[in-house]
Design an enzyme around this catalytic site. Structure first.
Site, PDB file in Angstrom:
ATOM      1  N   THR A 125     -35.854  59.440-110.217  1.00 59.06           N
ATOM      2  CA  THR A 125     -37.104  60.181-110.023  1.00 59.06           C
ATOM      3  C   THR A 125     -36.950  61.604-110.554  1.00 59.06           C
ATOM      4  O   THR A 125     -35.825  62.137-110.595  1.00 59.06           O
ATOM      5  CB  THR A 125     -37.490  60.245-108.532  1.00 59.06           C
ATOM      6  N   ASP A 126     -38.066  62.235-110.882  1.00 55.33           N
ATOM      7  CA  ASP A 126     -38.004  63.649-111.297  1.00 55.33           C
ATOM      8  C   ASP A 126     -37.597  64.548-110.131  1.00 55.33           C
ATOM      9  O   ASP A 126     -37.181  65.687-110.327  1.00 55.33           O
ATOM     10  CB  ASP A 126     -39.334  64.111-111.909  1.00 55.33           C
ATOM     11  N   GLU A 127     -37.708  64.029-108.895  1.00 57.70           N
ATOM     12  CA  GLU A 127     -37.384  64.873-107.732  1.00 57.70           C
ATOM     13  C   GLU A 127     -35.904  65.216-107.659  1.00 57.70           C
ATOM     14  O   GLU A 127     -35.519  66.119-106.921  1.00 57.70           O
ATOM     15  CB  GLU A 127     -37.826  64.193-106.436  1.00 57.70           C
ATOM     16  N   TYR A 149     -35.023  62.443 -99.114  1.00 56.77           N
ATOM     17  CA  TYR A 149     -35.361  61.401-100.091  1.00 56.77           C
ATOM     18  C   TYR A 149     -34.782  61.749-101.460  1.00 56.77           C
ATOM     19  O   TYR A 149     -34.085  60.946-102.093  1.00 56.77           O
ATOM     20  CB  TYR A 149     -36.887  61.225-100.201  1.00 56.77           C
ATOM     21  N   LYS A 153     -31.869  59.860-103.721  1.00 59.42           N
ATOM     22  CA  LYS A 153     -32.057  59.380-105.100  1.00 59.42           C
ATOM     23  C   LYS A 153     -31.067  60.063-106.052  1.00 59.42           C
ATOM     24  O   LYS A 153     -30.605  59.445-107.017  1.00 59.42           O
ATOM     25  CB  LYS A 153     -33.493  59.634-105.562  1.00 59.42           C
TER      26      LYS A 153
HETATM   27  O1  DAU Z   1     -42.156  62.785-108.516  1.00 64.34           O
HETATM   28  C1  DAU Z   1     -41.905  61.455-108.254  1.00 64.34           C
HETATM   29  C2  DAU Z   1     -42.018  61.265-106.787  1.00 64.34           C
HETATM   30  O2  DAU Z   1     -43.381  61.360-106.460  1.00 64.34           O
HETATM   31  C3  DAU Z   1     -41.452  59.945-106.337  1.00 64.34           C
HETATM   32  O3  DAU Z   1     -40.071  59.920-106.579  1.00 64.34           O
HETATM   33  C4  DAU Z   1     -41.700  59.750-104.847  1.00 64.34           C
HETATM   34  O4  DAU Z   1     -41.268  58.478-104.447  1.00 64.34           O
HETATM   35  C5  DAU Z   1     -43.159  59.910-104.563  1.00 64.34           C
HETATM   36  O5  DAU Z   1     -43.353  59.827-103.171  1.00 64.34           O
HETATM   37  C6  DAU Z   1     -43.711  61.203-105.105  1.00 64.34           C
HETATM   38  O6  DAU Z   1     -43.272  62.322-104.337  1.00 64.34           O
HETATM   39  P1  DAU Z   1     -44.271  63.491-103.884  1.00 64.34           P
HETATM   40  O7  DAU Z   1     -43.756  64.098-102.641  1.00 64.34           O
HETATM   41  O8  DAU Z   1     -44.585  64.414-105.003  1.00 64.34           O
HETATM   42  O9  DAU Z   1     -45.591  62.590-103.612  1.00 64.34           O
HETATM   43  P2  DAU Z   1     -46.673  62.591-102.450  1.00 64.34           P
HETATM   44  O10 DAU Z   1     -47.725  61.634-102.873  1.00 64.34           O
HETATM   45  O11 DAU Z   1     -46.081  62.416-101.108  1.00 64.34           O
HETATM   46  O12 DAU Z   1     -47.256  64.075-102.528  1.00 64.34           O
HETATM   47  C7  DAU Z   1     -47.796  64.591-103.717  1.00 64.34           C
HETATM   48  C8  DAU Z   1     -48.167  66.032-103.456  1.00 64.34           C
HETATM   49  O13 DAU Z   1     -49.246  66.067-102.516  1.00 64.34           O
HETATM   50  C9  DAU Z   1     -47.047  66.838-102.830  1.00 64.34           C
HETATM   51  O14 DAU Z   1     -47.089  68.170-103.343  1.00 64.34           O
HETATM   52  C10 DAU Z   1     -47.370  66.834-101.358  1.00 64.34           C
HETATM   53  C11 DAU Z   1     -48.888  66.797-101.337  1.00 64.34           C
HETATM   54  N1  DAU Z   1     -49.478  66.101-100.177  1.00 64.34           N
HETATM   55  C12 DAU Z   1     -49.098  64.815 -99.929  1.00 64.34           C
HETATM   56  C13 DAU Z   1     -49.614  64.130 -98.838  1.00 64.34           C
HETATM   57  C14 DAU Z   1     -49.181  62.717 -98.544  1.00 64.34           C
HETATM   58  C15 DAU Z   1     -50.422  66.744 -99.377  1.00 64.34           C
HETATM   59  O15 DAU Z   1     -50.780  67.909 -99.639  1.00 64.34           O
HETATM   60  N2  DAU Z   1     -50.929  66.062 -98.301  1.00 64.34           N
HETATM   61  C16 DAU Z   1     -50.555  64.789 -97.994  1.00 64.34           C
HETATM   62  O16 DAU Z   1     -51.046  64.229 -96.987  1.00 64.34           O
END
Ligand code: DAU
Length: 346
Positions: A125-127, A149, A153
């Site tokens: 992942t980019d993370e 997480y 990874k």
């Molecule tokens: O970059 C790749 C990664 O993207 C993957 O490796 C991960 O498995 C995947 O979960 C994802 O990670 P993020 O933490 O970036 O994705 P997430 O959809 O959880 O959140 C995207 C952005 O939105 C992040 O800045 C947090 C924000 N967010 C997320 C949720 C769920 C909110 O502001 N409110 C929320 O309820």
């Protein structure tokens, strides 16, 4: 030429799209999916390929050496997606991230080494790079993960590199950016907000909503893995960028606009601890192999949001039957002192 491909985590979001893609584009291939069907892995995600005689499903865990050995029998190519993937869950309960992402990857690599495979694609992942305050990370950038997480990874990514250098296992690594599309579990930003907006529930945007992610459509993601699997150089890592850097607030606005819901649904809440501000990747290495993203972000996002609106039969069982999902959402709010109906950020 005919190959048998093992796809771990093939009942999950990206894994199921990749399984469909391989069977559609490679008539000579046999595809075996190994999936533990924990919560994000769902057999329904494979409905389109269930009747295909070239498809086989094994219900099992990548941490189980016996199962992994059975799954790898007669396999030439491995694409290892299986992982715990949700950052917020890793903050609440890191254990499964360490055992599945790190130890499970170790079991996959070690068994692949013992059996002997032709190519092993590890989906990272980019993370692993951590937050990119400016510029974009290339594949040589140091790994500086922020969340449990991302650290799990990064551990898996480093193990994959070590198996190439130490044992010559033909490993290739992909590091994709934030992926979206149909069948993504409704805990990630886009499906979570979409399903909540459909219920007129508040959309909890973390912090100031100005974090940036580079959005990659799932079809572009699976094409990139195809390119790396078949044309990538063994021992190398490849970034997969979407080319669609957007702040979270803009994504949230596009979701409510698509559904004809009021923007007042978007509510600022306490930030995610250790929240990475920005992800950005330099993908020139992958583009040199002939790949480039094709999706237009606003169109793909609209199509994705409408897919959820039109397929409640896919996500309703998750909301109604999976106690785990409800508990996660409620614990996440409770433990971070957020009301279940979050109010505006202070
Ligand atoms: O970059 C790749 C990664 O993207 C993957 O490796 C991960 O498995 C995947 O979960 C994802 O990670 P993020 O933490 O970036 O994705 P997430 O959809 O959880 O959140 C995207 C952005 O939105 C992040 O800045 C947090 C924000 N967010 C997320 C949720 C769920 C909110 O502001 N409110 C929320 O309820």
């Amino acid at each position: 030429m005919s190959k048998t491909v093992l796809i771990t985590g093939g009942a999950g979001f990206i894994g199921s799209h990749f399984t469909e893609y391989l069977l559609r584009h490679y008539p000579d291939y046999r595809v075996r999916v190994l999936d533990a069907l924990t919560y994000a892995g769902r057999r329904e995600n494979l409905a389109a390929v269930e009747g295909d005689p070239r498809f086989e499903f094994i219900h099992g865990d990548v941490r189980d050496k016996t199962t992994v050995r059975t799954a790898l029998e007669g396999v030439q190519y491995v694409v290892h997606f299986a992982a715990e993937t949700h950052v917020d869950r890793s903050i609440l309960d890191p254990d499964a991230f360490i055992t599945t992402d790190v130890y499970g990857t170790f079991v996959m690599l070690e068994t692949a080494r013992a059996i002997g495979v032709e190519r092993f694609v590890h989906v990272s992942t980019d993370e692993v790079y951590g937050s990119a305050e400016q510029g974009a990370f290339d594949e040589g950038a140091p790994l500086r993960p922020s969340s449990p997480y991302a650290a799990s990874k990064a551990g898996a990514d480093l193990l994959a590199q070590a198996y190439y250098r130490t044992y010559g296992l033909p490993v290739l690594i992909v590091r994709p950016s934030n992926t979206f599309g149909p069948r993504q579990y409704p805990e990630k930003l886009i499906p979570f907000f979409t399903v909540r907006a459909l219920h007129d529930q508040p959309l909890p945007l973390y912090g100031d909503g100005q974090q940036r992610r580079d959005w990659l459509y799932v079809d572009d993601h699976v094409r990139a893995i195809d390119v790396v699997l078949h044309q990538g150089q063994v021992g190398e890592a490849y970034n997969i960028a979407g080319g669609n850097e957007r702040v979270n607030l803009e994504v949230a606005r596009l979701i409510v606009q698509t559904l004809g819901k009021p923007e007042s649904l978007i509510q600022f809440v306490h930030d995610r601890p250790g929240h990475d501000r920005r992800y950005a990747l330099d993908d020139r290495k992958l583009r040199a192999l002939g790949w480039q993203p094709q999706a237009h972000f606003e169109t793909a996002l609209r199509d994705t949001v409408l897919w959820y609106a039109q397929h409640p039969e896919w996500w309703q069982p998750i909301l109604q039957q999976q106690a785990d999902y409800r508990q996660f959402v409620e614990r996440w709010y409770a433990e971070r002192s957020l009301p279940k109906t979050p109010k505006s950020a202070e």
